[in-house]
Design an enzyme around this catalytic site. Structure first.
Site, mmCIF file in Angstrom:
data_model
loop_
_atom_site.group_PDB
_atom_site.id
_atom_site.type_symbol
_atom_site.label_atom_id
_atom_site.label_comp_id
_atom_site.label_asym_id
_atom_site.label_seq_id
_atom_site.Cartn_x
_atom_site.Cartn_y
_atom_site.Cartn_z
ATOM 1 N N GLU A 1 1.635 -0.575 -5.026
ATOM 2 C CA GLU A 1 0.559 0.374 -5.290
ATOM 3 C C GLU A 1 1.224 1.737 -5.272
ATOM 4 O O GLU A 1 1.485 2.308 -4.218
ATOM 5 C CB GLU A 1 -0.536 0.308 -4.217
ATOM 6 C CG GLU A 1 -1.749 1.141 -4.613
ATOM 7 C CD GLU A 1 -2.184 2.190 -3.606
ATOM 8 O OE1 GLU A 1 -3.209 2.827 -3.844
ATOM 9 O OE2 GLU A 1 -1.506 2.418 -2.587
ATOM 10 N N ASP B 1 0.833 -1.204 0.000
ATOM 11 C CA ASP B 1 0.000 0.000 0.000
ATOM 12 C C ASP B 1 0.873 1.262 0.000
ATOM 13 O O ASP B 1 1.866 1.334 0.721
ATOM 14 C CB ASP B 1 -0.868 -0.042 1.278
ATOM 15 C CG ASP B 1 -1.937 1.025 1.314
ATOM 16 O OD1 ASP B 1 -2.826 0.990 0.441
ATOM 17 O OD2 ASP B 1 -1.898 1.880 2.215
HETATM 18 C C1 NOJ Z 1 -4.486 2.898 -0.885
HETATM 19 C C2 NOJ Z 1 -5.628 1.983 -0.566
HETATM 20 O O1 NOJ Z 1 -5.965 1.241 -1.710
HETATM 21 C C3 NOJ Z 1 -6.744 2.860 -0.088
HETATM 22 O O2 NOJ Z 1 -7.949 2.162 0.029
HETATM 23 C C4 NOJ Z 1 -6.327 3.479 1.217
HETATM 24 O O3 NOJ Z 1 -7.317 4.381 1.648
HETATM 25 C C5 NOJ Z 1 -5.007 4.239 1.082
HETATM 26 N N1 NOJ Z 1 -4.040 3.516 0.321
HETATM 27 C C6 NOJ Z 1 -4.416 4.539 2.433
HETATM 28 O O4 NOJ Z 1 -3.955 3.370 3.043
#
Ligand code: NOJ
Length: 536
Positions: free
Chosen positions: A261, A198
């Site tokens: 991500e 993440d």
């Molecule tokens: C990316 C995640 O996919 C999202 O759902 C989240 O709110 C943010 N990162 C913060 O962790």
């Protein structure tokens, strides 16, 4: 075997997938009960969004304990069972790792609050004194809206790029690094096949925490090319972290993977995350954001393939996830308009038939591309965004932090319909569902589509079977020249053609249609349709 190079990876959002106990929130036993569905669909792996203990300030992306399961989702033994049962069906399991921030209920943060400014406990996070005028240390805003700093009782401030309940960790602190290396091992030892990381572009901040007055998320999307790099994203220091992690994963058998991500562009900067000694994959959000025109689609595909090839990494493809408007609705919005953060009942409503038609064409195009593809739960049913959710039901912190200006992401997170005639459309044994399901979910329930020729579910199944048979995820594609509003390419003797234009496009003589996103008569491919055809 580098299984991940062409893998189709299915995203399970546990709170909305399947509810085993009737409390209206999906859980891990629920996921286990539906693994046969994923095996039948024909995907290679499952990625699970976070299921760890969490106050759920951001639907579990606020982790209070990285080595356990939240009681709303089950117990640690349920996670173990899920891994075993998935493996028994030849499905790999990827879990979510959230290293940019913890929950404010994490023991480390409680200790930081109890300790004094300048203490070891505070140094695990990003605490600073405010400005002389009494304001926060810098001008940064939270991605969810509002300021990125919250003041604590003794006057210091802590940084949270997301919600107040998600304090950012200090990745310059060796204790933080050691802790996450240990967390990786904890889950690797339990048998997971990888991690979706993440906010992988956010861990390291520019040392001076310089002010930033532009929007917080200008990283991808039309018009952001060449924009200055914000001091909180995509700092070169992140790569050293991933090199260490890669070494840890390589110490385990079975090609375990790291997926970034990272909302980073251009494609070359994103490719840096998947250099041979770093991560294996990165989400291709530029592809997700490309507009529904042949020119944009062709150019993003070309750029993505070239950037991946330069570092010998497979490209990934993704159209939907739990953070964006589902593509069955998004693709019906005016072409070229910026991607909205949710759609509200008072907004112009997307044309459902047009959205579904384009979504089916887009998915069929995506699943033919070389590289790894991500499928978000429910897109195999053609689910639209819930665009008329009542405001009282909303839970996304974005909705609260923007004072209702952005409705946020709840509309793409609505629980999955499995059976048209069951309570909660078969999501669970009761009629409870943590977000209300729209009536159209009944028509789109799995049991209304399974075995029905032409249904979106059967389209995905056929596509995944043919993709495997023809080895489509591997190898190179060659573009087939033709009309400007057609995207056409060939791998071996399989032609893939999407018609974005207003007039029918023509297949070559002798082409045999194997699969089409809508019925095709003769050699004419109608508007917004993708065809896979065998060439003579
Ligand atoms: C990316 C995640 O996919 C999202 O759902 C989240 O709110 C943010 N990162 C913060 O962790």
């Amino acid at each position: 075997m580098k299984w991940w190079r062409d893998a189709v990876i299915y995203q399970v959002y546990p709170r909305s997938f399947a509810d085993s106990d009737g409390d209206g929130i999906g859980d891990l036993p629920g996921v286990v009960s539906r693994l046969d569905h994923l095996a039948e669909l024909g995907v290679d792996a499952v990625w699970l969004s976070p299921f760890y203990p969490s106050p759920q300030a951001d639907a579990g992306y606020d982790v209070a304990d990285y080595r356990d399961v939240d009681p709303i989702f089950g117990r640690l033994a349920d996670a173990d069972k899920l891994i075993t049962e998935a493996h028994a069906r030849r499905l790999r399991v990827i879990v979510d790792l959230v290293p940019n921030h913890t929950s404010s209920r994490h023991v480390w943060f409680a200790a930081a609050l109890a300790a004094a400014p300048g203490s070891r406990e505070r140094d695990r996070y990003i605490f600073r004194d405010g400005k002389a005028d009494g304001g926060p240390p810098n001008s940064w805003q939270s991605v969810f809206g509002g300021g990125a700093w919250t003041q604590v009782a003794d006057g210091q401030w802590y940084l949270h790029l997301f919600d107040t309940g998600q304090p950012d960790l200090n990745w310059d602190n060796p204790e933080v690094r050691a802790e996450f290396e240990d967390i990786l091992r904890f889950w690797l030892d339990r048998g997971v096949d990888g991690f979706r990381v993440d906010v992988a572009h956010g861990l390291v901040k520019q040392a001076d925490l310089a002010d930033w007055h532009l929007p917080m998320v200008p990283l991808t999307g039309p018009g952001t090319e060449g924009a200055p790099r914000p001091p909180m994203w995509d700092q070169d220091g992140v790569h050293e972290i991933y090199r260490r992690w890669r070494k840890i994963l390589d110490g385990y058998e079975g090609e375990r993977i790291l997926v970034a991500e990272a909302w980073v562009q251009p494609a070359e900067r994103l490719a840096a995350y998947v250099r041979p000694d770093e991560m294996h994959q990165a989400f291709n959000f530029e592809y997700l954001e490309a507009s529904w025109t042949a020119a944009d689609q062709r150019s993003v595909i070309e750029r993505s393939l070239a950037a991946g090839a330069a570092v010998d990494a497979p490209t990934t493809w993704v159209l939907s996830n739990h953070d964006v408007v589902r593509h069955a609705s998004r693709l019906a919005l005016p072409v070229g308009a910026p991607r909205p953060n949710g759609i509200a009942a008072g907004d112009p409503q997307p044309d459902a038939a047009l959205g579904l038609r384009r979504a089916r064409a887009a998915s069929l195009l995506m699943l033919a591309l070389p590289g790894s593809a991500y499928v978000y739960q429910g897109e195999e049913l053609g689910l639209p965004e819930h665009t008329t959710l009542p405001n009282e039901a909303r839970q996304d912190p974005t909705w609260f932090r923007t004072g209702g200006e952005s409705v946020g992401r709840d509309g793409c997170r609505v629980p999955i319909p499995w059976e048209a005639d069951a309570p909660s459309y078969g999501f669970g044994p009761s009629d409870k569902s943590w977000l209300p399901q729209p009536p159209v979910f009944g028509e789109l329930a799995l049991d209304r589509q399974r075995g029905v020729p032409g249904s979106t579910y059967e389209l995905y199944r056929s596509a995944l079977r043919l993709r495997r048979e023809h080895g489509l995820g591997y190898g190179a594609l060659s573009w087939v020249p033709g009309a400007a509003d057609v995207v056409a390419f060939q791998t071996d003797n399989l032609l893939v053609l999407t018609n974005f234009g207003p007039n029918p496009a023509e297949l070559p003589a002798g082409a045999e249609v194997l699969l089409a996103s809508e019925p095709v008569a003769g050699r004419e491919v109608p508007t917004d349709v993708t065809v896979w055809a065998r060439l003579p």
